[in-house]
Design a protein around this motif. Structure first.
Motif, PDB file in Angstrom:
ATOM      1  N   THR A  55     -47.808  34.570 -53.474  1.00  0.00           N
ATOM      2  CA  THR A  55     -47.385  33.377 -54.195  1.00  0.00           C
ATOM      3  C   THR A  55     -48.601  32.786 -54.907  1.00  0.00           C
ATOM      4  N   VAL A  56     -48.361  31.824 -55.768  1.00  0.00           N
ATOM      5  CA  VAL A  56     -49.471  31.188 -56.489  1.00  0.00           C
ATOM      6  C   VAL A  56     -50.403  30.487 -55.502  1.00  0.00           C
ATOM      7  N   GLY A  57     -49.856  29.842 -54.483  1.00  0.00           N
ATOM      8  CA  GLY A  57     -50.690  29.186 -53.473  1.00  0.00           C
ATOM      9  C   GLY A  57     -51.572  30.168 -52.726  1.00  0.00           C
ATOM     10  N   GLU A  58     -51.031  31.318 -52.387  1.00  0.00           N
ATOM     11  CA  GLU A  58     -51.819  32.344 -51.705  1.00  0.00           C
ATOM     12  C   GLU A  58     -52.893  32.907 -52.621  1.00  0.00           C
ATOM     13  N   LYS A  59     -52.587  33.000 -53.907  1.00  0.00           N
ATOM     14  CA  LYS A  59     -53.594  33.474 -54.857  1.00  0.00           C
ATOM     15  C   LYS A  59     -54.740  32.473 -54.962  1.00  0.00           C
ATOM     16  N   TRP A  60     -54.434  31.186 -54.968  1.00  0.00           N
ATOM     17  CA  TRP A  60     -55.493  30.174 -54.999  1.00  0.00           C
ATOM     18  C   TRP A  60     -56.308  30.201 -53.712  1.00  0.00           C
ATOM     19  N   LEU A  61     -55.660  30.403 -52.579  1.00  0.00           N
ATOM     20  CA  LEU A  61     -56.374  30.515 -51.305  1.00  0.00           C
ATOM     21  C   LEU A  61     -57.373  31.665 -51.358  1.00  0.00           C
ATOM     22  N   GLY A  62     -56.921  32.836 -51.800  1.00  0.00           N
ATOM     23  CA  GLY A  62     -57.804  33.996 -51.888  1.00  0.00           C
ATOM     24  C   GLY A  62     -58.923  33.810 -52.895  1.00  0.00           C
ATOM     25  N   THR A  63     -58.641  33.080 -53.958  1.00  0.00           N
ATOM     26  CA  THR A  63     -59.650  32.850 -54.989  1.00  0.00           C
ATOM     27  C   THR A  63     -60.730  31.890 -54.518  1.00  0.00           C
ATOM     28  N   LEU A  64     -60.348  30.852 -53.815  1.00  0.00           N
ATOM     29  CA  LEU A  64     -61.291  29.769 -53.493  1.00  0.00           C
ATOM     30  C   LEU A  64     -61.947  29.862 -52.124  1.00  0.00           C
ATOM     31  N   VAL A  65     -61.493  30.761 -51.262  1.00  0.00           N
ATOM     32  CA  VAL A  65     -62.026  30.771 -49.902  1.00  0.00           C
ATOM     33  C   VAL A  65     -63.528  31.097 -49.879  1.00  0.00           C
ATOM     34  N   TRP A  66     -63.978  32.114 -50.596  1.00  0.00           N
ATOM     35  CA  TRP A  66     -65.408  32.438 -50.603  1.00  0.00           C
ATOM     36  C   TRP A  66     -66.254  31.351 -51.258  1.00  0.00           C
ATOM     37  N   PRO A  67     -65.868  30.822 -52.421  1.00  0.00           N
ATOM     38  CA  PRO A  67     -66.681  29.748 -52.996  1.00  0.00           C
ATOM     39  C   PRO A  67     -66.797  28.531 -52.083  1.00  0.00           C
ATOM     40  N   VAL A  68     -65.734  28.188 -51.362  1.00  0.00           N
ATOM     41  CA  VAL A  68     -65.798  27.045 -50.441  1.00  0.00           C
ATOM     42  C   VAL A  68     -66.722  27.350 -49.270  1.00  0.00           C
ATOM     43  N   VAL A  69     -66.626  28.567 -48.742  1.00  0.00           N
ATOM     44  CA  VAL A  69     -67.476  28.957 -47.607  1.00  0.00           C
ATOM     45  C   VAL A  69     -68.954  28.905 -47.989  1.00  0.00           C
ATOM     46  N   VAL A  70     -69.266  29.219 -49.223  1.00  0.00           N
ATOM     47  CA  VAL A  70     -70.663  29.200 -49.674  1.00  0.00           C
ATOM     48  C   VAL A  70     -71.077  27.793 -50.121  1.00  0.00           C
ATOM     49  N   ALA A  71     -70.193  27.097 -50.830  1.00  0.00           N
ATOM     50  CA  ALA A  71     -70.565  25.828 -51.453  1.00  0.00           C
ATOM     51  C   ALA A  71     -70.706  24.676 -50.468  1.00  0.00           C
ATOM     52  N   VAL A  72     -69.874  24.608 -49.447  1.00  0.00           N
ATOM     53  CA  VAL A  72     -69.933  23.457 -48.537  1.00  0.00           C
ATOM     54  C   VAL A  72     -71.256  23.421 -47.760  1.00  0.00           C
ATOM     55  N   PRO A  73     -71.633  24.483 -47.043  1.00  0.00           N
ATOM     56  CA  PRO A  73     -72.941  24.421 -46.371  1.00  0.00           C
ATOM     57  C   PRO A  73     -74.109  24.335 -47.356  1.00  0.00           C
ATOM     58  N   GLY A  74     -74.003  25.057 -48.474  1.00  0.00           N
ATOM     59  CA  GLY A  74     -75.066  25.009 -49.482  1.00  0.00           C
ATOM     60  C   GLY A  74     -75.209  23.620 -50.081  1.00  0.00           C
ATOM     61  N   GLY A  75     -74.084  22.990 -50.377  1.00  0.00           N
ATOM     62  CA  GLY A  75     -74.115  21.629 -50.910  1.00  0.00           C
ATOM     63  C   GLY A  75     -74.690  20.639 -49.913  1.00  0.00           C
ATOM     64  N   LEU A  76     -74.378  20.833 -48.647  1.00  0.00           N
ATOM     65  CA  LEU A  76     -74.943  19.965 -47.607  1.00  0.00           C
ATOM     66  C   LEU A  76     -76.460  20.113 -47.538  1.00  0.00           C
ATOM     67  N   LEU A  77     -76.943  21.338 -47.639  1.00  0.00           N
ATOM     68  CA  LEU A  77     -78.395  21.552 -47.644  1.00  0.00           C
ATOM     69  C   LEU A  77     -79.059  20.933 -48.868  1.00  0.00           C
ATOM     70  N   VAL A  78     -78.463  21.119 -50.033  1.00  0.00           N
ATOM     71  CA  VAL A  78     -79.032  20.545 -51.256  1.00  0.00           C
ATOM     72  C   VAL A  78     -79.053  19.030 -51.174  1.00  0.00           C
ATOM     73  N   ALA A  79     -77.961  18.439 -50.693  1.00  0.00           N
ATOM     74  CA  ALA A  79     -77.913  16.979 -50.546  1.00  0.00           C
ATOM     75  C   ALA A  79     -78.972  16.504 -49.555  1.00  0.00           C
ATOM     76  N   GLY A  80     -79.165  17.252 -48.486  1.00  0.00           N
ATOM     77  CA  GLY A  80     -80.187  16.873 -47.502  1.00  0.00           C
ATOM     78  C   GLY A  80     -81.580  16.927 -48.073  1.00  0.00           C
ATOM     79  N   VAL A  81     -81.859  17.932 -48.885  1.00  0.00           N
ATOM     80  CA  VAL A  81     -83.182  18.041 -49.512  1.00  0.00           C
ATOM     81  C   VAL A  81     -83.381  16.913 -50.513  1.00  0.00           C
ATOM     82  N   LEU A  82     -82.346  16.624 -51.306  1.00  0.00           N
ATOM     83  CA  LEU A  82     -82.466  15.561 -52.304  1.00  0.00           C
ATOM     84  C   LEU A  82     -82.601  14.188 -51.663  1.00  0.00           C
ATOM     85  N   LEU A  83     -81.906  13.962 -50.571  1.00  0.00           N
ATOM     86  CA  LEU A  83     -81.971  12.664 -49.897  1.00  0.00           C
ATOM     87  C   LEU A  83     -83.136  12.572 -48.923  1.00  0.00           C
ATOM     88  N   GLY A  84     -83.745  13.712 -48.598  1.00  0.00           N
ATOM     89  CA  GLY A  84     -84.844  13.723 -47.634  1.00  0.00           C
ATOM     90  C   GLY A  84     -86.143  13.157 -48.185  1.00  0.00           C
TER      91      GLY A  84
END
Length: 123
Positions: A55-84
């Motif tokens: 389904t379209v929802g499953e296609k979006w899940l498959g498309t976004l799962v890797w970018p979210v897995v990489v972006a959330v921890p990476g974004g947290l690290l970048v924010a920590g460095v910028l705010l540190g």
């Protein structure tokens, strides 16, 4: 002259994708980025969106799962460095939180998403 007879034991042909296509698609999504960084994942995304098994929802899940897995921890690290502050780097709790989020995402979120896509592709 041969006549075509239908065999009641033989299942009707599926109108969806070939049987191996969902498995190959999920493997490309899951491992393609390791084999050919970015290009392998993109190939999996193209296969996913051109497939008829999801389904379209499953296609979006498959498309976004890797970018979210990489972006959330990476974004947290970048924010920590910028705010540190200048030269201080990220606080220790930010590094630990990003690591825990990354591990949880890889151990829980990725397998759940890929099993869901496999099951959806096989129905």
């Amino acid at each position: 002259m041969t006549t075509m007879t239908t065999d009641p034991q033989r299942p009707a042909p599926r109108t969806g994708d070939p049987d191996a296509y969902p498995v190959l698609t999920v493997l490309m999504l899951m491992l393609g980025g390791f084999v050919l960084p970015v290009v392998g994942w993109l190939a999996g995304v193209v296969m996913l969106w051109t497939g008829r098994s999801w389904t379209v929802g499953e296609k979006w899940l498959g498309t976004l799962v890797w970018p979210v897995v990489v972006a959330v921890p990476g974004g947290l690290l970048v924010a920590g460095v910028l705010l540190g502050g200048a030269g201080n780097g990220a606080p220790a709790w930010v590094i630990v939180a990003a690591g825990v989020l990354g591990v949880l995402a890889v151990v829980v979120l990725l397998p759940w998403a890929f099993v869901r896509l496999l099951r959806a592709g096989r129905r």
